[in-house]
Motif scaffolding. Structure first.
Motif, PDB file in Angstrom:
ATOM      1  N   LEU A  50      47.240  31.885  36.085  1.00  0.00           N
ATOM      2  CA  LEU A  50      47.213  31.710  35.531  1.00  0.00           C
ATOM      3  C   LEU A  50      47.461  30.591  33.673  1.00  0.00           C
ATOM      4  O   LEU A  50      47.439  29.674  32.956  1.00  0.00           O
ATOM      5  CB  LEU A  50      45.934  32.631  33.756  1.00  0.00           C
ATOM      6  N   ASN A  51      48.754  30.879  34.047  1.00  0.00           N
ATOM      7  CA  ASN A  51      49.413  31.156  33.662  1.00  0.00           C
ATOM      8  C   ASN A  51      50.624  29.394  33.874  1.00  0.00           C
ATOM      9  O   ASN A  51      51.177  28.864  33.046  1.00  0.00           O
ATOM     10  CB  ASN A  51      50.933  31.593  32.824  1.00  0.00           C
ATOM     11  N   LEU A  72      40.899  35.415  46.406  1.00  0.00           N
ATOM     12  CA  LEU A  72      40.348  34.232  47.128  1.00  0.00           C
ATOM     13  C   LEU A  72      39.148  34.080  45.771  1.00  0.00           C
ATOM     14  O   LEU A  72      38.098  33.799  44.374  1.00  0.00           O
ATOM     15  CB  LEU A  72      39.942  34.152  47.434  1.00  0.00           C
ATOM     16  N   ARG A  73      37.969  35.671  45.384  1.00  0.00           N
ATOM     17  CA  ARG A  73      37.041  35.674  44.523  1.00  0.00           C
ATOM     18  C   ARG A  73      37.694  35.762  42.859  1.00  0.00           C
ATOM     19  O   ARG A  73      36.762  34.888  42.174  1.00  0.00           O
ATOM     20  CB  ARG A  73      36.344  37.010  44.592  1.00  0.00           C
ATOM     21  N   MET A  74      38.743  36.426  43.546  1.00  0.00           N
ATOM     22  CA  MET A  74      39.026  36.234  41.433  1.00  0.00           C
ATOM     23  C   MET A  74      39.253  34.781  40.766  1.00  0.00           C
ATOM     24  O   MET A  74      39.321  34.001  40.286  1.00  0.00           O
ATOM     25  CB  MET A  74      40.754  37.247  40.927  1.00  0.00           C
ATOM     26  N   LEU A  75      40.378  33.895  42.020  1.00  0.00           N
ATOM     27  CA  LEU A  75      40.088  32.257  41.482  1.00  0.00           C
ATOM     28  C   LEU A  75      39.332  31.848  41.267  1.00  0.00           C
ATOM     29  O   LEU A  75      38.752  30.873  40.700  1.00  0.00           O
ATOM     30  CB  LEU A  75      41.236  31.413  43.327  1.00  0.00           C
ATOM     31  N   GLN A  76      38.014  32.181  41.905  1.00  0.00           N
ATOM     32  CA  GLN A  76      36.850  31.220  42.412  1.00  0.00           C
ATOM     33  C   GLN A  76      36.023  31.785  40.917  1.00  0.00           C
ATOM     34  O   GLN A  76      35.042  30.643  40.756  1.00  0.00           O
ATOM     35  CB  GLN A  76      35.999  31.808  43.643  1.00  0.00           C
ATOM     36  N   GLN A  77      36.371  33.228  40.028  1.00  0.00           N
ATOM     37  CA  GLN A  77      36.050  32.853  39.315  1.00  0.00           C
ATOM     38  C   GLN A  77      35.677  31.494  37.764  1.00  0.00           C
ATOM     39  O   GLN A  77      34.624  31.293  36.743  1.00  0.00           O
ATOM     40  CB  GLN A  77      36.238  34.171  38.187  1.00  0.00           C
ATOM     41  N   THR A  78      37.326  31.407  37.383  1.00  0.00           N
ATOM     42  CA  THR A  78      37.364  29.918  36.697  1.00  0.00           C
ATOM     43  C   THR A  78      37.330  28.211  37.523  1.00  0.00           C
ATOM     44  O   THR A  78      37.722  28.877  38.233  1.00  0.00           O
ATOM     45  CB  THR A  78      38.605  30.562  35.994  1.00  0.00           C
ATOM     46  N   LYS A  80      39.490  26.595  36.278  1.00  0.00           N
ATOM     47  CA  LYS A  80      40.854  26.119  36.707  1.00  0.00           C
ATOM     48  C   LYS A  80      41.556  26.447  37.800  1.00  0.00           C
ATOM     49  O   LYS A  80      41.797  25.494  38.694  1.00  0.00           O
ATOM     50  CB  LYS A  80      41.484  26.465  35.495  1.00  0.00           C
ATOM     51  N   THR A  81      41.224  27.654  38.129  1.00  0.00           N
ATOM     52  CA  THR A  81      42.268  28.394  39.722  1.00  0.00           C
ATOM     53  C   THR A  81      41.219  28.224  40.208  1.00  0.00           C
ATOM     54  O   THR A  81      41.768  28.344  41.385  1.00  0.00           O
ATOM     55  CB  THR A  81      42.201  30.070  38.680  1.00  0.00           C
ATOM     56  N   SER A  82      39.905  27.732  40.636  1.00  0.00           N
ATOM     57  CA  SER A  82      39.077  27.619  41.724  1.00  0.00           C
ATOM     58  C   SER A  82      39.933  26.390  42.460  1.00  0.00           C
ATOM     59  O   SER A  82      39.106  26.021  43.939  1.00  0.00           O
ATOM     60  CB  SER A  82      37.743  27.673  41.108  1.00  0.00           C
ATOM     61  N   TYR A  83      40.533  25.568  41.578  1.00  0.00           N
ATOM     62  CA  TYR A  83      41.100  24.143  42.496  1.00  0.00           C
ATOM     63  C   TYR A  83      41.967  23.941  42.897  1.00  0.00           C
ATOM     64  O   TYR A  83      42.941  23.442  43.800  1.00  0.00           O
ATOM     65  CB  TYR A  83      41.074  22.829  41.287  1.00  0.00           C
ATOM     66  N   VAL A  84      42.541  25.377  43.298  1.00  0.00           N
ATOM     67  CA  VAL A  84      43.592  25.503  43.082  1.00  0.00           C
ATOM     68  C   VAL A  84      44.123  25.696  45.243  1.00  0.00           C
ATOM     69  O   VAL A  84      43.322  27.030  45.607  1.00  0.00           O
ATOM     70  CB  VAL A  84      45.220  26.807  42.764  1.00  0.00           C
TER      71      VAL A  84
END
Ligand code: FE2
Ligand code: FE2
Length: 376
Positions: A50-51, A72-78, A80-84
């Motif tokens: 996030l930072n 993976l689920r947490m990253l898909q939530q926003t 910004k993070t879903s593109y990493v």
């Protein structure tokens, strides 16, 4: 997305500190190119993502508390993070786990134990992909800004042309300098007072200066006649309402040459809401609430609202101004005349709104009274 450093940033997540140390040793030679961070649990890793704008993540699946799947689920939530892009580390024979990792959005899989060459190859390939993805996102953002800017410019240019058309018509009419500006601002105040939505308010404001555009089609002999018009001349004069509406809404036939017979498009130009509002005002600003107006003798709510509004603004300004056929009247006299026309010439609802904003009309009048008369 603003880059924090030209180096590409990679985050490794594994609950085994020994494993992370071995990764650090493996990639020691890439320090100049890659910025490497490490986390030993998912929560810590998520805060880091996030930072910091990571270009890639390499994560284990099996970890205490939260697993690589949870991550993976947490990253898909926003967004910004879903593109990493995430490379998931799996054991050799865990086909079901691999399938799940891919279905949760993992970009690639890597078997443990890791070979340095495999890790570097996978990282290089997803980093290259991420780089193109970032460039594309940046390009799209610039494109969206450009489109927004161009749309605004087109909109303003259209509004500017509408105003110039109104000016062209006013040019022929003597002693009305400032009239269309005042009528437009009066209409704006009335529309706001009536509680209309901001889009309608803006449309009425921009369209009202064109209420008399049809006077372009009236001969000078009638338009500039100093004395009273004969009944025949009056009839001709009244056609300025219909001429105005026709100018504003007839399909521009000449556009066929430019647009290669695209009738739909040409018809769309003619039916634009702003032009439609202007045409409604042009044709109905001399209609009267009691049905005694022209050209159609419409009554009450059958008169378009924008026409009812323009009628009040137009008559008020005419009464307060000097015209070839009359001097300007003082406020008391004008208010007397306006009120006596409640429910006759004017809609009661609009006259009520007018009563509330009339003091502002006087301020507007003072501001636009000194407007230079049109050059002849
Ligand atoms: Fe008129
Ligand atoms: Fe007028």
């Amino acid at each position: 997305m603003v880059r924090e450093s030209p180096k590409q940033k990679i985050l490794f997540v594994d609950d085994e500190p020994h494993f992370l140390s071995s990764i650090a040793r493996m990639l020691h030679g890439y320090k100049a190119k890659w910025d490497l961070d490490y986390a030993t649990n998912v929560d810590e890793a998520y805060t880091m993502v996030l930072n910091k704008n990571y270009d890639a993540i390499v994560s284990d699946i099996t970890m205490p508390r939260k697993s690589g799947f949870d991550f993976l689920r947490m990253l898909q939530q926003t967004e910004k993070t879903s593109y990493v892009p995430v490379i998931i580390l799996t054991g050799n024979a865990e086909a079901a786990l691999k399938r799940e990792a891919l279905s949760l959005g993992a970009a690639d899989l890597l078997n443990k134990p890791i070979m340095r060459e495999d890790l570097v190859a996978r990282l290089q390939s997803i980093l290259r992909l991420k780089h193109f993805q970032d460039q594309l996102a940046e390009f799209n953002e610039q494109l969206a800004d450009k489109v927004k800017e161009r749309t605004r410019e087109l909109e303003l240019s259209r509004q500017d042309l509408m105003w110039r058309l109104a000016k062209a018509a006013e040019y022929r009419d003597e002693e009305t300098g400032g009239h269309i500006t005042r009528v437009a601002v009066y209409c704006l105040n009335l529309a706001i007072q009536l509680g209309l939505d901001s889009e309608t308010v803006e449309r009425i404001f921009l369209a009202s200066p064109l209420h008399d555009v049809g006077k372009i089609g009236i001969s000078d002999v009638i338009l500039l006649k100093p004395g009273k018009l004969t009944p025949e001349e009056r009839k001709i004069m009244e056609t300025h309402t219909e001429i105005g509406a026709a100018i504003l809404t007839e399909a521009p036939q000449g556009m066929h040459y430019l647009l290669d017979e695209q009738d739909d498009l040409i018809q769309t130009f003619a039916n634009e809401p702003l032009k439609q509002t202007a045409a409604n005002i042009a044709i109905s600003h001399h209609e009267k609430w009691d049905g005694s107006g022209y050209p159609k003798g419409l009554r009450g709510e059958a008169i378009p609202l924008e026409g009812q509004i323009a009628a009040v603004a137009d008559v008020y300004d005419a009464l307060r101004s000097t015209r070839p056929y009359k001097p300007s009247f003082d406020v008391d006299k004008v208010m007397g005349i306006m009120r006596s026309e409640r429910g006759k010439h004017f809609s009661p609802q609009i006259l009520d709104a007018f009563e509330k904003v009339q003091p502002e009309f006087e301020e507007i009048r003072l501001k636009h009274l000194s407007e230079e008369p049109l050059a002849k």
